[in-house]
Structures are given as structure tokens and as C-alpha cells.
Design a protein around this motif. Sequence first.
Motif, PDB file in Angstrom:
ATOM      1  N   ILE A 112      15.341  27.986 -18.535  1.00 10.40           N
ATOM      2  CA  ILE A 112      14.813  29.171 -17.729  1.00 10.40           C
ATOM      3  C   ILE A 112      15.608  30.466 -18.361  1.00 10.40           C
ATOM      4  CG2 ILE A 112      15.332  30.157 -15.551  1.00 10.40           C
ATOM      5  CD1 ILE A 112      15.742  26.791 -14.725  1.00 10.40           C
ATOM      6  N   ILE A 113      14.763  31.477 -18.649  1.00 14.23           N
ATOM      7  CA  ILE A 113      15.228  32.767 -19.097  1.00 14.23           C
ATOM      8  C   ILE A 113      15.119  33.932 -17.823  1.00 14.23           C
ATOM      9  CG2 ILE A 113      14.835  34.637 -20.887  1.00 14.23           C
ATOM     10  CD1 ILE A 113      13.442  31.037 -21.555  1.00 14.23           C
ATOM     11  N   THR A 114      16.669  34.483 -17.745  1.00 14.72           N
ATOM     12  CA  THR A 114      16.549  35.502 -16.685  1.00 14.72           C
ATOM     13  C   THR A 114      15.956  36.620 -17.023  1.00 14.72           C
ATOM     14  OG1 THR A 114      18.615  36.290 -17.093  1.00 14.72           O
ATOM     15  CG2 THR A 114      18.491  34.092 -15.844  1.00 14.72           C
ATOM     16  N   PRO A 115      15.832  37.626 -16.145  1.00  9.12           N
ATOM     17  CA  PRO A 115      15.596  39.148 -16.625  1.00  9.12           C
ATOM     18  C   PRO A 115      16.486  39.836 -17.473  1.00  9.12           C
ATOM     19  CG  PRO A 115      14.947  38.700 -14.415  1.00  9.12           C
ATOM     20  CD  PRO A 115      15.677  37.571 -14.826  1.00  9.12           C
ATOM     21  N   ASP A 116      17.762  39.264 -17.527  1.00 15.93           N
ATOM     22  CA  ASP A 116      18.717  39.809 -18.286  1.00 15.93           C
ATOM     23  C   ASP A 116      18.693  38.913 -20.030  1.00 15.93           C
ATOM     24  OD1 ASP A 116      20.042  41.327 -16.209  1.00 15.93           O
ATOM     25  OD2 ASP A 116      20.688  39.286 -15.502  1.00 15.93           O
ATOM     26  N   ASN A 171      11.388  37.826 -11.967  1.00 18.83           N
ATOM     27  CA  ASN A 171      10.541  37.037 -12.896  1.00 18.83           C
ATOM     28  C   ASN A 171      11.401  36.288 -13.914  1.00 18.83           C
ATOM     29  OD1 ASN A 171       7.671  36.344 -13.379  1.00 18.83           O
ATOM     30  ND2 ASN A 171       8.380  37.223 -15.505  1.00 18.83           N
ATOM     31  N   PHE A 172      11.276  34.944 -13.948  1.00 16.32           N
ATOM     32  CA  PHE A 172      11.837  34.076 -14.761  1.00 16.32           C
ATOM     33  C   PHE A 172      10.754  33.625 -15.904  1.00 16.32           C
ATOM     34  CE2 PHE A 172      14.236  33.712 -11.191  1.00 16.32           C
ATOM     35  CZ  PHE A 172      15.799  33.909 -11.450  1.00 16.32           C
ATOM     36  N   LYS A 173      11.222  33.533 -17.254  1.00 15.57           N
ATOM     37  CA  LYS A 173      10.411  32.995 -18.035  1.00 15.57           C
ATOM     38  C   LYS A 173      10.822  31.555 -18.389  1.00 15.57           C
ATOM     39  CE  LYS A 173      10.730  36.637 -21.367  1.00 15.57           C
ATOM     40  NZ  LYS A 173      11.128  36.926 -22.699  1.00 15.57           N
ATOM     41  N   ILE A 174       9.708  30.692 -18.438  1.00 14.10           N
ATOM     42  CA  ILE A 174       9.969  29.246 -18.631  1.00 14.10           C
ATOM     43  C   ILE A 174       9.503  28.550 -19.855  1.00 14.10           C
ATOM     44  CG2 ILE A 174       9.141  26.892 -17.699  1.00 14.10           C
ATOM     45  CD1 ILE A 174      10.624  28.727 -15.565  1.00 14.10           C
ATOM     46  N   LEU A 175      10.669  27.847 -20.541  1.00 14.71           N
ATOM     47  CA  LEU A 175      10.068  27.235 -21.807  1.00 14.71           C
ATOM     48  C   LEU A 175      10.435  25.604 -21.291  1.00 14.71           C
ATOM     49  CD1 LEU A 175       9.855  27.499 -24.920  1.00 14.71           C
ATOM     50  CD2 LEU A 175      12.522  26.932 -24.951  1.00 14.71           C
ATOM     51  N   HIS A 176       9.237  25.130 -21.826  1.00 12.28           N
ATOM     52  CA  HIS A 176       9.076  23.553 -21.478  1.00 12.28           C
ATOM     53  C   HIS A 176       9.783  22.885 -22.691  1.00 12.28           C
ATOM     54  CE1 HIS A 176       6.326  24.012 -18.016  1.00 12.28           C
ATOM     55  NE2 HIS A 176       6.030  25.265 -18.593  1.00 12.28           N
ATOM     56  N   THR A 177      10.637  22.096 -22.219  1.00 14.54           N
ATOM     57  CA  THR A 177      11.526  21.186 -23.205  1.00 14.54           C
ATOM     58  C   THR A 177      11.652  19.602 -22.689  1.00 14.54           C
ATOM     59  OG1 THR A 177      13.362  22.219 -22.031  1.00 14.54           O
ATOM     60  CG2 THR A 177      12.886  23.040 -24.179  1.00 14.54           C
TER      61      THR A 177
END
Length: 299
Positions: free
Chosen positions: A155-159, A139-145
Motif C-alpha cells: 500500500i502506497i500512501t499519498p506521502d 487515495n492509496f496506490k495498491i501493488l498486488h504482491t
Amino acid sequence: MEILKVKGNTYCIDTGMTYIPFYKINDEEIIMLDTGWKNGEREGIEEVLERNNFKVRAILNSHAHIDHIGNNTYLKNKYNCIIAMAAYEANICSSEVNLKVFYGSQTLKEVKEHFGHMVCKTDISIAEDQDNVSICGVNFKILHTPGHSPAHICIITPDDVAYMGDALISYEVMKGAKMPYAYILSEDMKSKAKLYDLNYSKYVVAHKGMYDDIKKLISDNIDFYESRAMRVYEAIDEAMTIEDIMKVVIKRFHIRINDVYKYYVIERMLKSYVDYLYEIEKLNLIMEDGFLKYIKNEN
Ligand SMILES: [Zn+2]
């Protein structure tokens, strides 16, 4: 090219010019965040993947620029991997004609020659309001920029590692950049300001840096783009067409344009700064002798 460990299962390939992050699903399978340039980077990236016995299972792109999706189709064919990116970016690079819509001032022939290899089939389109995506069970978090490109994402990785793509540029790039690119500079500036709220362990900037804290980098980026815009503003001393402005700017910025492709690139970059100056009400638009001209707003 070498591999740098960022944190946990998040690593990146240092191509020399760029950091290309990847996430290790296990010892062999990886998810790449962007795929770099075709020209000058493909061989090195392939060599690094093969040397480490990596199998690319998926590609998750920050945006559809030539230096970020240059090896998408090549790697998809080689590894039979899936591609994920923001829906609008996926649309731009879905065909040569759609690329032509985006690179509007260039002829279809040139678009095919320069950008043809960017055409790729996206398997997972990320919607504007989607704030995470699951790829191969990760699961990757997404930030719209949006701004640098129409639907750029971080893109934010699980780490807890945030890959910033081109939402920010490093100090090294700022030193050499005459007019760093933004598709819609006013939107890009808003996206940069949004980044102050982030609180992750590590940040990877594509061109090219790794940071524990990006607050100062954000401020310095905003000041840098603003100062470049003001230098364009200073070049406008009367009612000028975009070509008039370009003539003065290439002289003042010492930009050498020796081929048609470079002309298009500079024209696009300049236009986004001129648009920005209009958006922040530093410039007005007027019609003179049937030509659209830009004039300083003295109020
Ligand atoms: Zn870009």
C-alpha cells in the motif's frame, strides 16, 4: 508502544514486534494499515490510540493473517470504522467456515478457537486489477504482491511511503527465522522480484524495518528464502512422504513442536517449501505403496 514519524502524514506504531503504519487524515482521524495481534498487542495499541486522541476512521489491510487483522473487528466495533482489503483476503476472513477452507488441515473447532477473532466484515473489497483505492477521501496506490498470502497487497500512501506488509522481511527477522512463511513460495518470489521496479521515498516492512532503498533487502530476501528451500531439499535423501521430510527437517532445523497448533504451522510452512522445490523441478512426485512421495529430480 511508541509512534514513529515516517513522512508527511504517514506514521507508524512500533509495537515492539511490528510496525503498524497509519495515515493521519487530520489531527484526530486516522486510517490504520493493519491492526496487529489480538494477543499481546491489543492493549498497547488501544493505549497509544487513546493517549493521542485518535479516532480510527478506516482500516486498510495488507493481508488477512492473524498478526495483521487481529484487531479489525474489535476496532470496527469500537470506532465504527470501515475495513478495506483485497477481495480474496476479505473472503477468507468473512466467516469461520471460510477460515476453515483456508486453514484446511485444522478442525473447525480449532479454527474457531485460534482464528475466530479474525472474522470481520469488509466494507471495501479491492479487486485483482485495481491499482488504487479511495478511503475517507484519501487515495492509496495498491501493488498486488500475491504469494506470502493469496492476495497480499503493498500500500502506497499519498506521502510516497510504501507499506510492504509481509512481502519482505527485515534482517532482524532473517536472523531468527527457520522457515519464513509463504503460502505459495514460487509466487512470493515473483512478487519480491517485482519490487525492484519500485521507486518511493520510504519503505516500511511490517516485521520490522524502515528503509530509503530496498534493492539490497530484496536480493537478500530472495537469497534467504532460496537458501531455506535448499536446506529442505538437502534433507530429502530418498523417496519420502511429507511426514518423513518433516521428521528430518524439524531435527535439522532444531524446531521444537510441543503443541498441536505449532504442528499445523510447521506442516504448512514445510509444505510450501516442498511445493516450491517441485515447482522449480528439483523434486518429483511418485506413488509408492499407495503413498505420495517426494524424490529428488536427478536430471
Ligand atoms: Zn503474513
